[in-house]
Design a protein around this motif. Structure first.
Motif, PDB file in Angstrom:
ATOM      1  N   ALA A   5       9.438  30.226  -7.320  1.00 17.20           N
ATOM      2  CA  ALA A   5       8.771  29.134  -6.612  1.00 17.20           C
ATOM      3  C   ALA A   5       7.689  28.543  -7.501  1.00 17.20           C
ATOM      4  O   ALA A   5       7.075  29.247  -8.303  1.00 17.20           O
ATOM      5  CB  ALA A   5       8.157  29.635  -5.306  1.00 17.20           C
ATOM      6  N   VAL A  47      11.661  25.717  -4.600  1.00 19.61           N
ATOM      7  CA  VAL A  47      12.126  27.083  -4.397  1.00 19.61           C
ATOM      8  C   VAL A  47      13.532  27.178  -4.978  1.00 19.61           C
ATOM      9  O   VAL A  47      14.370  26.311  -4.720  1.00 19.61           O
ATOM     10  CB  VAL A  47      12.154  27.440  -2.895  1.00 19.61           C
ATOM     11  CG1 VAL A  47      12.753  28.820  -2.674  1.00 19.61           C
ATOM     12  CG2 VAL A  47      10.760  27.351  -2.295  1.00 19.61           C
ATOM     13  N   CYS A  79      15.197  30.395   3.996  1.00 25.02           N
ATOM     14  CA  CYS A  79      13.920  30.899   3.476  1.00 25.02           C
ATOM     15  C   CYS A  79      12.819  30.698   4.507  1.00 25.02           C
ATOM     16  O   CYS A  79      12.758  29.656   5.155  1.00 25.02           O
ATOM     17  CB  CYS A  79      13.539  30.167   2.193  1.00 25.02           C
ATOM     18  SG  CYS A  79      14.660  30.460   0.826  1.00 25.02           S
ATOM     19  N   VAL A  95       7.255  32.825  -0.143  1.00 26.52           N
ATOM     20  CA  VAL A  95       8.645  32.532   0.214  1.00 26.52           C
ATOM     21  C   VAL A  95       9.399  33.846   0.351  1.00 26.52           C
ATOM     22  O   VAL A  95       9.367  34.681  -0.548  1.00 26.52           O
ATOM     23  CB  VAL A  95       9.336  31.664  -0.859  1.00 26.52           C
ATOM     24  CG1 VAL A  95      10.759  31.331  -0.444  1.00 26.52           C
ATOM     25  CG2 VAL A  95       8.542  30.401  -1.142  1.00 26.52           C
TER      26      VAL A  95
END
Length: 127
Positions: free
Chosen positions: A37, A50, A66, A111
């Protein structure tokens, strides 16, 4: 219980689920193994990227769910900047306008990929 029968390139999956909940089964040649990320602020806009990667460090060739959490310098989550988002072929780019009075300092983006539970963090600064 789960029973799988293979006939050539065809899989037959028979499943018995008791009660009111189920399981997700992911069949793919290269499953999610890692996440990268990055984030930046430019001209009053937050942009983050991402990448959900397989075990060969390449984007997975499928959608990936995600969970993205964006946290301000005081530790407060800002759901309007994150959420549960789905990648396109393992890639996601999101650009969002920032209010001019948004809290200054270093923010954190976390994330988590839903299938592998892989997790990563990145930061960005609002000045």
């Amino acid at each position: 219980s789960l029973e799988i029968k293979r006939s050539g390139n065809v899989l037959q999956i028979q499943m018995t689920i008791k009660g009111a909940w189920g399981r997700v089964i992911l069949l793919c040649p290269n499953p999610p193994a890692n996440i990268k990320a990055s984030a930046k602020v430019n001209e009053g806009k937050l942009t983050y990227n991402v990448h959900v990667l397989d075990n060969h460090a390449k984007p997975v060739g499928m959608p990936a769910l995600c969970h993205i959490t964006v946290t301000d310098p005081q530790g407060n989550d800002h759901f309007e900047y994150g959420g549960r988002l789905v990648t396109d072929e393992g890639k996601l780019t999101r650009s969002l306008p920032l209010p001019i009075n948004e809290l200054k300092g270093t923010w954190t983006i976390t994330v988590t990929e839903a299938t592998s539970q892989s997790k990563t963090q990145t930061t960005f600064k609002i000045q």
